[in-house]
Design a protein around this motif. Structure first.
Motif, PDB file in Angstrom:
ATOM      1  N   PRO A   1       0.833  -1.205   0.000  1.00  0.00           N
ATOM      2  CA  PRO A   1       0.000   0.000   0.000  1.00  0.00           C
ATOM      3  C   PRO A   1       0.870   1.259   0.000  1.00  0.00           C
ATOM      4  O   PRO A   1       1.851   1.337   0.743  1.00  0.00           O
ATOM      5  CB  PRO A   1      -0.795  -0.129   1.303  1.00  0.00           C
ATOM      6  N   TYR A   2       0.506   2.224  -0.827  1.00  0.00           N
ATOM      7  CA  TYR A   2       1.286   3.459  -0.974  1.00  0.00           C
ATOM      8  C   TYR A   2       0.593   4.569  -0.188  1.00  0.00           C
ATOM      9  O   TYR A   2      -0.534   4.941  -0.471  1.00  0.00           O
ATOM     10  CB  TYR A   2       1.401   3.824  -2.455  1.00  0.00           C
ATOM     11  N   PHE A   3       1.309   5.092   0.810  1.00  0.00           N
ATOM     12  CA  PHE A   3       0.785   6.150   1.676  1.00  0.00           C
ATOM     13  C   PHE A   3       1.538   7.454   1.465  1.00  0.00           C
ATOM     14  O   PHE A   3       2.762   7.448   1.327  1.00  0.00           O
ATOM     15  CB  PHE A   3       0.945   5.776   3.155  1.00  0.00           C
ATOM     16  N   ARG A   4       0.817   8.556   1.479  1.00  0.00           N
ATOM     17  CA  ARG A   4       1.454   9.850   1.660  1.00  0.00           C
ATOM     18  C   ARG A   4       1.473  10.096   3.172  1.00  0.00           C
ATOM     19  O   ARG A   4       0.488   9.833   3.860  1.00  0.00           O
ATOM     20  CB  ARG A   4       0.674  10.937   0.928  1.00  0.00           C
ATOM     21  N   GLY A   5       2.585  10.592   3.671  1.00  0.00           N
ATOM     22  CA  GLY A   5       2.797  10.586   5.113  1.00  0.00           C
ATOM     23  C   GLY A   5       2.085  11.668   5.890  1.00  0.00           C
ATOM     24  O   GLY A   5       2.704  12.359   6.711  1.00  0.00           O
ATOM     25  N   LYS A   6       0.783  11.832   5.669  1.00  0.00           N
ATOM     26  CA  LYS A   6       0.001  12.734   6.503  1.00  0.00           C
ATOM     27  C   LYS A   6      -0.340  12.038   7.822  1.00  0.00           C
ATOM     28  O   LYS A   6      -0.118  10.843   7.994  1.00  0.00           O
ATOM     29  CB  LYS A   6      -1.279  13.156   5.775  1.00  0.00           C
TER      30      LYS A   6
ATOM     31  N   VAL B   1       5.455  13.732   3.544  1.00  0.00           N
ATOM     32  CA  VAL B   1       5.040  15.021   2.965  1.00  0.00           C
ATOM     33  C   VAL B   1       5.010  16.135   3.997  1.00  0.00           C
ATOM     34  O   VAL B   1       4.760  17.291   3.650  1.00  0.00           O
ATOM     35  CB  VAL B   1       3.662  14.909   2.283  1.00  0.00           C
ATOM     36  N   ARG B   2       5.256  15.816   5.262  1.00  0.00           N
ATOM     37  CA  ARG B   2       5.250  16.818   6.309  1.00  0.00           C
ATOM     38  C   ARG B   2       6.668  17.093   6.793  1.00  0.00           C
ATOM     39  O   ARG B   2       7.475  16.185   6.930  1.00  0.00           O
ATOM     40  CB  ARG B   2       4.377  16.366   7.481  1.00  0.00           C
ATOM     41  N   GLU B   3       6.953  18.374   7.080  1.00  0.00           N
ATOM     42  CA  GLU B   3       8.299  18.762   7.482  1.00  0.00           C
ATOM     43  C   GLU B   3       8.745  18.036   8.741  1.00  0.00           C
ATOM     44  O   GLU B   3       9.868  17.531   8.829  1.00  0.00           O
ATOM     45  CB  GLU B   3       8.361  20.278   7.698  1.00  0.00           C
TER      46      GLU B   3
ATOM     47  N   HIS C   1       6.048  15.206  -3.548  1.00  0.00           N
ATOM     48  CA  HIS C   1       5.028  16.078  -2.992  1.00  0.00           C
ATOM     49  C   HIS C   1       5.423  16.540  -1.596  1.00  0.00           C
ATOM     50  O   HIS C   1       6.236  15.919  -0.924  1.00  0.00           O
ATOM     51  CB  HIS C   1       3.679  15.348  -2.906  1.00  0.00           C
ATOM     52  N   GLY C   2       4.822  17.644  -1.166  1.00  0.00           N
ATOM     53  CA  GLY C   2       4.930  18.063   0.215  1.00  0.00           C
ATOM     54  C   GLY C   2       6.162  18.862   0.569  1.00  0.00           C
ATOM     55  O   GLY C   2       6.860  19.413  -0.291  1.00  0.00           O
TER      56      GLY C   2
ATOM     57  N   VAL D   1      -3.880  11.292  -6.454  1.00  0.00           N
ATOM     58  CA  VAL D   1      -3.947  12.754  -6.551  1.00  0.00           C
ATOM     59  C   VAL D   1      -3.624  13.342  -5.185  1.00  0.00           C
ATOM     60  O   VAL D   1      -4.264  13.004  -4.186  1.00  0.00           O
ATOM     61  CB  VAL D   1      -5.341  13.215  -7.011  1.00  0.00           C
ATOM     62  N   TYR D   2      -2.608  14.235  -5.142  1.00  0.00           N
ATOM     63  CA  TYR D   2      -2.176  14.788  -3.862  1.00  0.00           C
ATOM     64  C   TYR D   2      -2.685  16.209  -3.697  1.00  0.00           C
ATOM     65  O   TYR D   2      -2.645  17.018  -4.621  1.00  0.00           O
ATOM     66  CB  TYR D   2      -0.650  14.791  -3.769  1.00  0.00           C
ATOM     67  N   SER D   3      -3.161  16.518  -2.499  1.00  0.00           N
ATOM     68  CA  SER D   3      -3.523  17.879  -2.146  1.00  0.00           C
ATOM     69  C   SER D   3      -3.125  18.123  -0.706  1.00  0.00           C
ATOM     70  O   SER D   3      -3.127  17.195   0.120  1.00  0.00           O
ATOM     71  CB  SER D   3      -5.025  18.120  -2.332  1.00  0.00           C
ATOM     72  N   GLU D   4      -2.782  19.366  -0.379  1.00  0.00           N
ATOM     73  CA  GLU D   4      -2.362  19.680   0.979  1.00  0.00           C
ATOM     74  C   GLU D   4      -3.509  19.529   1.969  1.00  0.00           C
ATOM     75  O   GLU D   4      -3.327  19.122   3.103  1.00  0.00           O
ATOM     76  CB  GLU D   4      -1.808  21.112   1.030  1.00  0.00           C
TER      77      GLU D   4
END
Length: 311
Positions: free
Chosen positions: A4-9, A35-37, A64-65, A206-209
């Motif tokens: 599974p591919y996660f964006r790290g929110k 994606v978070r600092e 992204h991010g 699709v990435y969004s903040e």
């Protein structure tokens, strides 16, 4: 097997932590693009993965991010805290703005972290495959299907080959159909000469903040239909009220009512996972936990559904 591919929110990382034991038990390998600092939550998540005896891939050059321009702090995190850990791999995201020399340099920099190539728009596969010739046999390759078609993938035909498909086509919540096909990769990946498969869960590629104001609230739940060759589908339970961004709790209650009605029907095919039990509990209490929490439950249900199917 499943990647599974996660964006790290926040709630993506919480999902990984809360399912870390199940992921490890089933040999599922989360791919995480930070994606978070702040990397504190990522460190906590990777520690949970390690404690469960699982494995994870961390993208060291996110597209992204907050780390898009410089992933040095991610590399630093891996070197400082996970240097002696074999089950945390450095994922190198191969984008269309990179050349083969840059990929090789990143590969060499992260050689101590079992580098994995994540193919996501790279345009010089033949050149890169030639440069990596000595290493391709033991190299893991993750192909984002929309950006790495079959002709591209033939250049990396050794080692592990993982195909990631975006089965979730994101749109405005109010515009979703009640049910849509999600993917058949969990059934067909081996016929495509892959050793594993992945997806972007119910978030999509699709990435969004941020999601913006919710005019309609949607609960997305995947299920496998045994009457249709075990293809996976996704239900979209949508609130009836969608003309203003107010009252998200009331809109959630409307969507949840539709979900419970489907669950209690005779033909939903929705697996009664731990996440579903929590949806039932929220319905019984009349409680709204927040939109991020709802997304987390949908992601957990997706993982639990595939874990059950794959045994």
């Amino acid at each position: 097997m499943y990647y599974p591919y996660f964006r790290g929110k926040q709630y993506e990382l919480i999902t990984i932590r809360e399912t870390s034991k199940l992921l490890a038990e089933k040999n599922f390998v989360p791919v995480i693009e930070p994606v978070r600092e702040s990397l504190g939550s990522l460190k906590k998540t990777l520690s949970a993965v390690c404690e469960a005896g699982g494995r994870a891939i961390v993208i060291v050059n996110p597209y992204h991010g907050d780390h898009k321009k410089d992933g040095a702090s991610i590399t630093g995190l891996l070197q400082e805290y996970f240097c002696e850990v074999d089950n945390i791999s450095a994922g190198i995201l191969l984008r269309n703005d990179m050349n083969a020399d840059e990929v090789i340099a990143c590969y060499d920099q992260h050689a101590d972290h079992q580098p994995v190539l994540v193919h996501a728009g790279f345009t010089a596969p033949k050149e890169l495959a030639a440069a990596l010739k000595k290493n391709t046999a033991g190299l893991d390759n993750v192909f984002i299907e929309d950006h790495a078609k079959m002709l591209y993938r033939k250049h990396f035909d050794q080692g592990k080959r993982i195909l990631v498909r975006d089965g979730f086509k994101r749109q405005r919540n109010a515009d979703y159909l009640p049910v849509e096909e999600f993917s058949d990769l969990h059934v067909t990946y081996d016929e495509l000469r892959m050793t594993g498969f992945g997806d972007f869960l119910i978030a999509g590629d699709v990435y969004s903040e941020s999601g913006g104001p919710a005019y309609a609230v949607a609960i997305h739940l995947t299920f496998i239909d045994p009457d249709k060759d075990d293809v996976m589908y996704v239900y979209h339970f949508i609130s009836d009220t969608n003309d203003t961004p107010t009252d998200p709790a009331g809109k959630f209650a409307q969507a949840l009512e539709k979900l419970i009605a489907k669950l209690d029907s005779d033909n939903s095919h929705i697996l009664e996972t731990e996440a579903i039990k929590e949806f039932r509990s929220l319905h019984a209490k009349g409680h709204f936990p927040g939109l991020g929490y709802i997304k987390k439950l949908s992601m957990k249900h997706h993982i639990e559904t595939l874990a059950d199917y794959l045994g």
